[in-house]
Motif scaffolding. Structure first.
Motif, short mmCIF file in Angstrom:
data_model
loop_
_atom_site.label_atom_id
_atom_site.label_comp_id
_atom_site.label_asym_id
_atom_site.label_seq_id
_atom_site.Cartn_x
_atom_site.Cartn_y
_atom_site.Cartn_z
N LEU A 72 3.51 -5.78 -1.03
CA LEU A 72 2.43 -5.58 -2.00
C LEU A 72 1.08 -5.74 -1.34
O LEU A 72 0.15 -4.97 -1.60
N ALA A 73 0.96 -6.77 -0.47
CA ALA A 73 -0.32 -6.99 0.21
C ALA A 73 -0.69 -5.77 1.05
O ALA A 73 -1.84 -5.31 1.04
N VAL A 74 0.30 -5.22 1.76
CA VAL A 74 0.01 -4.04 2.58
C VAL A 74 -0.42 -2.88 1.71
O VAL A 74 -1.40 -2.19 2.00
N LEU A 75 0.30 -2.68 0.61
CA LEU A 75 -0.03 -1.54 -0.26
C LEU A 75 -1.42 -1.68 -0.87
O LEU A 75 -2.13 -0.70 -1.06
N PHE A 76 -1.83 -2.94 -1.14
CA PHE A 76 -3.15 -3.14 -1.72
C PHE A 76 -4.26 -2.97 -0.69
O PHE A 76 -5.26 -2.31 -0.93
N PHE A 77 -4.07 -3.61 0.47
CA PHE A 77 -5.20 -3.74 1.39
C PHE A 77 -5.13 -2.80 2.59
O PHE A 77 -6.13 -2.57 3.25
N MET A 78 -3.95 -2.28 2.89
CA MET A 78 -3.82 -1.46 4.12
C MET A 78 -2.72 -0.43 3.88
O MET A 78 -1.68 -0.47 4.51
N PRO A 79 -2.94 0.50 2.92
CA PRO A 79 -1.84 1.34 2.44
C PRO A 79 -1.16 2.17 3.53
O PRO A 79 -0.03 2.59 3.36
N SER A 80 -1.85 2.40 4.65
CA SER A 80 -1.18 3.20 5.67
C SER A 80 -0.43 2.31 6.67
O SER A 80 0.11 2.81 7.64
N GLY A 81 -0.39 1.01 6.43
CA GLY A 81 0.39 0.12 7.28
C GLY A 81 -0.23 -0.07 8.65
O GLY A 81 -1.37 0.31 8.90
N LEU A 82 0.54 -0.73 9.54
CA LEU A 82 0.00 -1.08 10.85
C LEU A 82 -0.19 0.15 11.73
O LEU A 82 -1.16 0.28 12.44
N LEU A 119 15.90 -2.65 0.44
CA LEU A 119 14.53 -2.98 0.02
C LEU A 119 13.75 -3.65 1.14
O LEU A 119 12.57 -3.36 1.34
N LYS A 120 14.43 -4.53 1.88
CA LYS A 120 13.74 -5.20 3.00
C LYS A 120 13.36 -4.17 4.07
O LYS A 120 12.27 -4.22 4.63
N GLY A 121 14.27 -3.26 4.32
CA GLY A 121 13.96 -2.21 5.30
C GLY A 121 12.80 -1.36 4.83
O GLY A 121 11.94 -0.96 5.61
N PHE A 122 12.76 -1.09 3.52
CA PHE A 122 11.65 -0.31 2.96
C PHE A 122 10.34 -1.07 3.13
O PHE A 122 9.32 -0.51 3.54
N ALA A 123 10.38 -2.39 2.84
CA ALA A 123 9.18 -3.21 3.02
C ALA A 123 8.73 -3.17 4.48
O ALA A 123 7.53 -3.08 4.77
N ALA A 124 9.70 -3.22 5.40
CA ALA A 124 9.36 -3.17 6.83
C ALA A 124 8.71 -1.84 7.18
O ALA A 124 7.73 -1.79 7.93
N ALA A 125 9.25 -0.75 6.62
CA ALA A 125 8.68 0.58 6.90
C ALA A 125 7.26 0.68 6.35
O ALA A 125 6.37 1.25 6.99
N ILE A 126 7.03 0.09 5.16
CA ILE A 126 5.68 0.10 4.58
C ILE A 126 4.72 -0.71 5.45
O ILE A 126 3.61 -0.30 5.74
N LEU A 127 5.21 -1.89 5.89
CA LEU A 127 4.37 -2.74 6.73
C LEU A 127 3.98 -2.02 8.03
O LEU A 127 2.84 -2.05 8.46
N GLY A 128 4.95 -1.35 8.65
CA GLY A 128 4.66 -0.67 9.91
C GLY A 128 3.92 0.63 9.71
O GLY A 128 3.29 1.14 10.64
N GLY A 129 3.98 1.17 8.52
CA GLY A 129 3.38 2.49 8.28
C GLY A 129 4.50 3.51 8.16
O GLY A 129 5.12 3.86 9.17
N LEU A 130 4.75 4.01 6.94
CA LEU A 130 5.85 4.94 6.72
C LEU A 130 5.72 6.15 7.65
O LEU A 130 4.65 6.74 7.75
#
Lengths: 308, 234
Positions: A289-299, A240-251
């Motif tokens: 969650l913050a990334v998905l709400f405000f920046m869905p495509s990540g960094l 799950l943490k790795g998934f969160a990291a991937a979301i943060l960076g942009g899947l």
């Protein structure tokens, strides 16, 4: 007993100055973050090949650590046990693609994602039967004498984590930018139809992606096991943490997975240190969650979705 | 006979897109396929490339049955498609796009192919390090054709090569089609620009709602009253 990182606060705040404490959190955060980065890379590679989020990614992490532990327990040296464990995880990844994902070819992405969730529950249950429900320790690769760095200390195992991650990132960069097969994988992820029309075997690309992701996950699991212990369900949280990291960076973004992983690791350890360690695990999900709400495509993700 | 299609059918879900197509393309021929939007032209080409499932009929290439062959096997045999809407690999460089066109060919064949494509489209050589997505529409079409040629096609399937291009570029693309024909490449051409397609074709088929309704030489069809009315706007 393997060394566990403890919050330096327990040693009395007066003894360390602020910058040394910061340094300690940073080093610990980067170590944890490097593991998240490897797991996130696994998510991104499979996502690129198939648009599937493989929720069995965490189980590869578990298989890596547990198989190494078992093999090392039989007296096999790490030099043999670790490669064998990585190969074992890669074979599980290939089997997952062959027997669970490939037969459902043509099904919707959501169906495939549910299949990977099922596979992860199955693998975890199997691990509980093959091994047990106890925590297992893995000996550090090269001793456990802490090394002093700028007022903080770092375990030799952390250097292994950071060094191996760096080598893997460089190797993947080379693979995807210099080899024809690597470029074929990128081409497939960008435009599957065009890739098929130039003769790229896209089923092979997907098959290979599962093997590669599993190997990366296993390496992460082996590297971290001496620091945090391993068990049959270690993959749940790391996955799950790795998934969160991937979301943060942009899947789907390689650089995003690495930066996202490191950033998440540092954020987690910093907040555990300066705020409260009770919320350590929540940080990853708050960020996700913050990334998905405000920046869905990540960094580093592709802007503006592909929906037409 | 290079390509023989017999009774080919294909569906999108339960909706038939092709209803028993019969056609053939001889070695060295340039055969055009004209028809309105939604007639099934692109579906037919995709079925020939193996990326669209076939529900009936047979496809033979140089005598061998390839009805169920996978896409990469067809490319290996020499059936190469330049798809509608260019479909270049946007983030990859122009040269990488071309190199991937020769994915199933040897290094030496790829190097030769690259020289040939650069000679045909010098602008691609100038821009070879740029991402394909940064090219103009016309240049992307050249890249898509170049990528197709890199695969050393025996039978080149061209889907709407002139769509969305300025008249001058359309002329350039058709000049390129004629040059390929002179070079004895067999071509199966789909184009909404029916007049230009029929003018360059040896033979042509007219497709309507998944059926071949007319066949003849390019010149004959240009003079056909039905075709004139429906596709040439006369």
């Amino acid at each position: 007993m393997p060394k566990q990182y403890s919050a330096p606060g327990s040693q009395g705040k007066g003894e360390r100055d602020m910058s040394a404490q910061f340094m300690q959190y940073l080093l610990t955060g980067l170590t944890v973050g490097a593991i998240y980065a490897l797991v996130a890379l696994g998510f991104s590679i499979i996502f690129n090949a198939s648009h599937v989020i493989n929720f069995a990614q965490g189980e590869f992490v578990m298989i890596g650590g547990m198989v190494t532990m078992s093999l090392a327990g039989t007296g096999l040296p790490y030099l043999l046990a670790i490669p064998l464990a990585v190969v074992a995880a890669a074979l599980v990844g290939l089997a997952l693609e062959k027997f669970a994902v490939e037969p459902a070819r043509g099904a919707s992405v959501v169906t495939l994602i549910i299949i990977t969730i099922g596979a992860s529950i199955f693998l975890r249950g199997l691990a509980m039967l093959v091994w047990d429900k106890k925590l297992h320790a893995l000996k550090p690769f090269t001793g456990d004498t802490p090394i002093a760095v700028a007022g903080a200390t770092i375990l030799p195992q952390s250097l292994w984590v950071l060094g191996v991650t760096l080598v893997i990132v460089l190797a993947l960069t080379w693979f995807f930018s210099r080899t024809l097969f690597g470029k074929a994988i990128l081409a497939t992820s960008h435009n599957r139809l065009a890739a098929e029309l130039v003769g790229i075997n896209v089923r092979m690309v997907l098959f290979f992606s599962f093997g590669l992701s599993a190997a990366l996950g296993a390496i992460a699991g082996i590297l971290i096991a001496p620091i945090t212990l391993t068990s049959y369900d270690v993959g749940v949280m790391l996955g799950l943490k790795g998934f969160a990291a991937a979301i943060l960076g942009g899947l789907g973004s390689g650089i995003g997975a690495v930066i996202g992983g490191l950033a998440l690791g540092v954020a987690e350890i910093m907040s555990a240190g300066y705020l409260s360690s009770a919320y350590k695990d929540a940080i990853a999900f708050v960020i996700m969650l913050a990334v998905l709400f405000f920046m869905p495509s990540g960094l580093f993700g592709k802007r503006g979705g592909e929906r037409i | 006979m290079m390509l023989e299609v017999e009774g080919l059918g294909s569906h999108y879900g339960r909706i038939p897109a092709l209803k028993g197509i019969d056609l053939h393309v001889g070695a060295g021929e340039l055969v055009a396929l004209v028809g309105a939007n939604g007639a099934g032209k692109t579906t037919l080409l995709r079925a020939l490339s193996g990326v669209q499932p076939v529900s009936a009929g047979r496809v033979r290439f140089e005598g061998a049955d390839i009805t169920t062959a996978v896409p990469d096997k067809r490319v290996r045999l020499g059936i190469v498609q330049v798809p509608e809407g260019r479909q270049v690999f946007g983030p990859l460089s122009v040269e990488d796009n071309l190199r991937l066109g020769a994915y199933l060919r040897s290094e030496a064949e790829a190097a030769q192919g690259l020289e040939r494509v650069y000679a045909m489209f010098p602008v691609l050589k100038q821009k070879r390090r740029e991402p394909a997505g940064a090219l103009s529409g016309g240049q992307q079409q050249m890249l898509a054709m170049g990528r197709g040629l890199m695969a050393l096609p025996k039978l080149l399937l061209l889907d709407e090569p002139s769509m969305g291009l300025a008249p001058k570029l359309v002329e350039e693309i058709f000049a390129c089609v004629r040059a390929l024909k002179a070079d004895s490449t067999t071509i199966f051409l789909v184009d909404q620009n029916a007049r230009a397609a029929l003018a360059v074709a040896d033979r042509a088929y007219v497709l309507e709602t998944g059926r071949v309704v007319l066949a003849g030489s390019g010149a004959e069809l240009l003079e056909d009253e039905q075709v004139k009315e429906a596709y040439l706007g006369l």
